[in-house]
Design a protein around this motif. Structure first.
Motif, PDB file in Angstrom:
ATOM      1  N   ALA A   1       0.752  25.090 -11.612  1.00 35.74           N
ATOM      2  CA  ALA A   1      -0.496  24.959 -12.365  1.00 35.74           C
ATOM      3  C   ALA A   1      -0.237  24.667 -13.835  1.00 35.74           C
ATOM      4  N   LEU A   2       0.785  25.263 -14.407  1.00 36.67           N
ATOM      5  CA  LEU A   2       1.074  25.043 -15.817  1.00 36.67           C
ATOM      6  C   LEU A   2       1.757  23.704 -16.071  1.00 36.67           C
ATOM      7  N   ASP A   3       2.385  23.127 -15.067  1.00 30.67           N
ATOM      8  CA  ASP A   3       3.177  21.918 -15.267  1.00 30.67           C
ATOM      9  C   ASP A   3       2.529  20.664 -14.689  1.00 30.67           C
ATOM     10  N   LYS A   4       1.360  20.768 -14.055  1.00 32.94           N
ATOM     11  CA  LYS A   4       0.796  19.622 -13.349  1.00 32.94           C
ATOM     12  C   LYS A   4       0.378  18.476 -14.262  1.00 32.94           C
ATOM     13  N   ASP A   5      -0.025  18.751 -15.490  1.00 30.82           N
ATOM     14  CA  ASP A   5      -0.454  17.701 -16.411  1.00 30.82           C
ATOM     15  C   ASP A   5       0.625  17.320 -17.411  1.00 30.82           C
ATOM     16  N   ASN A   6       1.848  17.657 -17.137  1.00 31.60           N
ATOM     17  CA  ASN A   6       2.941  17.382 -18.063  1.00 31.60           C
ATOM     18  C   ASN A   6       3.433  15.956 -17.848  1.00 31.60           C
ATOM     19  N   ASP A   7       3.241  15.109 -18.850  1.00 28.33           N
ATOM     20  CA  ASP A   7       3.697  13.726 -18.763  1.00 28.33           C
ATOM     21  C   ASP A   7       4.919  13.481 -19.630  1.00 28.33           C
ATOM     22  N   ASP A   8       5.611  14.537 -20.010  1.00 34.11           N
ATOM     23  CA  ASP A   8       6.792  14.401 -20.847  1.00 34.11           C
ATOM     24  C   ASP A   8       7.997  14.023 -19.989  1.00 34.11           C
ATOM     25  N   ILE A   9       8.930  13.325 -20.620  1.00 34.56           N
ATOM     26  CA  ILE A   9      10.195  12.974 -19.975  1.00 34.56           C
ATOM     27  C   ILE A   9      11.286  13.512 -20.892  1.00 34.56           C
ATOM     28  N   PRO A  10      11.647  14.805 -20.742  1.00 37.01           N
ATOM     29  CA  PRO A  10      12.527  15.443 -21.710  1.00 37.01           C
ATOM     30  C   PRO A  10      13.898  14.784 -21.855  1.00 37.01           C
ATOM     31  N   HIS A  11      14.509  14.353 -20.763  1.00 41.22           N
ATOM     32  CA  HIS A  11      15.859  13.790 -20.852  1.00 41.22           C
ATOM     33  C   HIS A  11      15.883  12.477 -21.629  1.00 41.22           C
ATOM     34  N   ALA A  12      14.723  11.837 -21.802  1.00 42.56           N
ATOM     35  CA  ALA A  12      14.666  10.588 -22.558  1.00 42.56           C
ATOM     36  C   ALA A  12      13.913  10.755 -23.872  1.00 42.56           C
ATOM     37  N   SER A  13      13.583  11.983 -24.228  1.00 39.46           N
ATOM     38  CA  SER A  13      12.855  12.296 -25.459  1.00 39.46           C
ATOM     39  C   SER A  13      11.527  11.548 -25.555  1.00 39.46           C
ATOM     40  N   VAL A  14      10.827  11.431 -24.434  1.00 42.57           N
ATOM     41  CA  VAL A  14       9.511  10.790 -24.398  1.00 42.57           C
ATOM     42  C   VAL A  14       8.481  11.882 -24.121  1.00 42.57           C
ATOM     43  N   THR A  15       7.499  12.005 -25.038  1.00 42.10           N
ATOM     44  CA  THR A  15       6.487  13.041 -24.872  1.00 42.10           C
ATOM     45  C   THR A  15       5.094  12.445 -24.979  1.00 42.10           C
ATOM     46  N   ASN A  16       4.144  13.150 -24.392  1.00 51.00           N
ATOM     47  CA  ASN A  16       2.712  12.823 -24.501  1.00 51.00           C
ATOM     48  C   ASN A  16       2.390  11.391 -24.082  1.00 51.00           C
ATOM     49  N   LEU A  17       2.721  11.043 -22.851  1.00 48.54           N
ATOM     50  CA  LEU A  17       2.365   9.718 -22.356  1.00 48.54           C
ATOM     51  C   LEU A  17       0.856   9.631 -22.172  1.00 48.54           C
TER      52      LEU A  17
ATOM     53  N   ARG B   1       0.821   5.029 -16.175  1.00 47.34           N
ATOM     54  CA  ARG B   1       0.672   3.961 -15.175  1.00 47.34           C
ATOM     55  C   ARG B   1       1.775   2.915 -15.366  1.00 47.34           C
ATOM     56  N   GLY B   2       2.112   2.611 -16.624  1.00 48.45           N
ATOM     57  CA  GLY B   2       3.201   1.673 -16.898  1.00 48.45           C
ATOM     58  C   GLY B   2       4.530   2.167 -16.361  1.00 48.45           C
ATOM     59  N   ARG B   3       4.761   3.487 -16.452  1.00 45.81           N
ATOM     60  CA  ARG B   3       5.997   4.062 -15.904  1.00 45.81           C
ATOM     61  C   ARG B   3       6.042   3.862 -14.395  1.00 45.81           C
ATOM     62  N   GLU B   4       4.905   4.069 -13.736  1.00 45.61           N
ATOM     63  CA  GLU B   4       4.842   3.884 -12.286  1.00 45.61           C
ATOM     64  C   GLU B   4       5.090   2.416 -11.918  1.00 45.61           C
ATOM     65  N   LEU B   5       4.442   1.506 -12.636  1.00 46.51           N
ATOM     66  CA  LEU B   5       4.621   0.077 -12.364  1.00 46.51           C
ATOM     67  C   LEU B   5       6.046  -0.369 -12.660  1.00 46.51           C
ATOM     68  N   PHE B   6       6.634   0.135 -13.743  1.00 48.71           N
ATOM     69  CA  PHE B   6       8.027  -0.188 -14.072  1.00 48.71           C
ATOM     70  C   PHE B   6       8.932   0.213 -12.915  1.00 48.71           C
ATOM     71  N   GLY B   7       8.675   1.383 -12.349  1.00 48.59           N
ATOM     72  CA  GLY B   7       9.496   1.853 -11.237  1.00 48.59           C
ATOM     73  C   GLY B   7       9.399   0.985 -10.004  1.00 48.59           C
ATOM     74  N   ARG B   8       8.267   0.325  -9.811  1.00 44.31           N
ATOM     75  CA  ARG B   8       8.079  -0.516  -8.619  1.00 44.31           C
ATOM     76  C   ARG B   8       8.870  -1.810  -8.670  1.00 44.31           C
ATOM     77  N   ARG B   9       8.837  -2.502  -9.805  1.00 41.69           N
ATOM     78  CA  ARG B   9       9.463  -3.833  -9.868  1.00 41.69           C
ATOM     79  C   ARG B   9      10.580  -3.938 -10.895  1.00 41.69           C
ATOM     80  N   CYS B  10      10.356  -3.403 -12.073  1.00 40.56           N
ATOM     81  CA  CYS B  10      11.285  -3.633 -13.184  1.00 40.56           C
ATOM     82  C   CYS B  10      12.599  -2.871 -13.024  1.00 40.56           C
ATOM     83  N   SER B  11      12.530  -1.685 -12.401  1.00 39.69           N
ATOM     84  CA  SER B  11      13.733  -0.852 -12.291  1.00 39.69           C
ATOM     85  C   SER B  11      14.766  -1.444 -11.337  1.00 39.69           C
TER      86      SER B  11
END
Length: 169
Positions: free
Chosen positions: A65-81, A87-97
């Motif tokens: 419950a406390l982590d469900k809305d967490n859009d941070d990516i700590p290992h890449a120092s990306v916070t508050n998406l 959505r861009g992260r999801e799309l990147f994973g489909r084709r660009c990765s």
């Protein structure tokens, strides 16, 4: 907050074990739990059910419950998406990765350029998505995404690599 709850639960369990160990003399909780009376069996069952509920259901539910809305990516120092960047992260994973490396997307591919090293600004990413690239050994097709999808991917990549200015590449 969830870390504090996790630690406090285990501190409580440790103190409970200590209490049981220290009061194991005649008439103590150790003797009560090891007797064959109806009350001691009931106490043991209730203690087990409470421990099962707390450790098996309450703690995992609280962490989820406390982590469900967490859009941070700590290992890449990306916070508050933003929703568009997520959505861009999801799309990147489909084709660009499949071709590009980008730590924020857990993408490691040797074909296209490493976007973490290149640090392209949003405009360059959007241009590459819209017009494609064919330099060297690889070839990126044009319009791999279009419209808002292309904008979302470009926004995610720019945020992931920390590029805010027009320079890069």
């Amino acid at each position: 907050m969830s870390t504090l709850i996790f630690v406090l639960v285990f501190v409580g369990l440790g103190l409970g074990v200590l209490f049981v160990a220290m009061s194991g003399g005649p008439g103590g909780i150790g003797a009560t739990m090891h007797s064959q009376s109806r009350g001691s069996r009931r106490f043991s069952v209730v203690a087990f059910v409470v421990a099962l509920i707390v450790l098996g259901f309450a703690i995992p539910a609280a962490v989820i419950a406390l982590d469900k809305d967490n859009d941070d990516i700590p290992h890449a120092s990306v916070t508050n998406l933003t929703p568009a960047e997520a959505r861009g992260r999801e799309l990147f994973g489909r084709r660009c990765s499949l071709c590009h490396s980008l730590a924020a997307a857990n993408a490691v591919a040797p074909v296209g350029p490493n976007l973490d090293d290149l640090s392209p600004p949003k405009a360059l990413v959007l241009d590459a998505i819209n017009h494609g690239r064919s330099r060297g050994n690889g070839q990126m097709p044009a319009q791999i995404y279009t419209g808002q999808d292309a904008q979302d991917v470009a926004a995610f990549v720019a945020k992931a690599v920390g590029s805010s200015g027009p320079s890069g590449g």
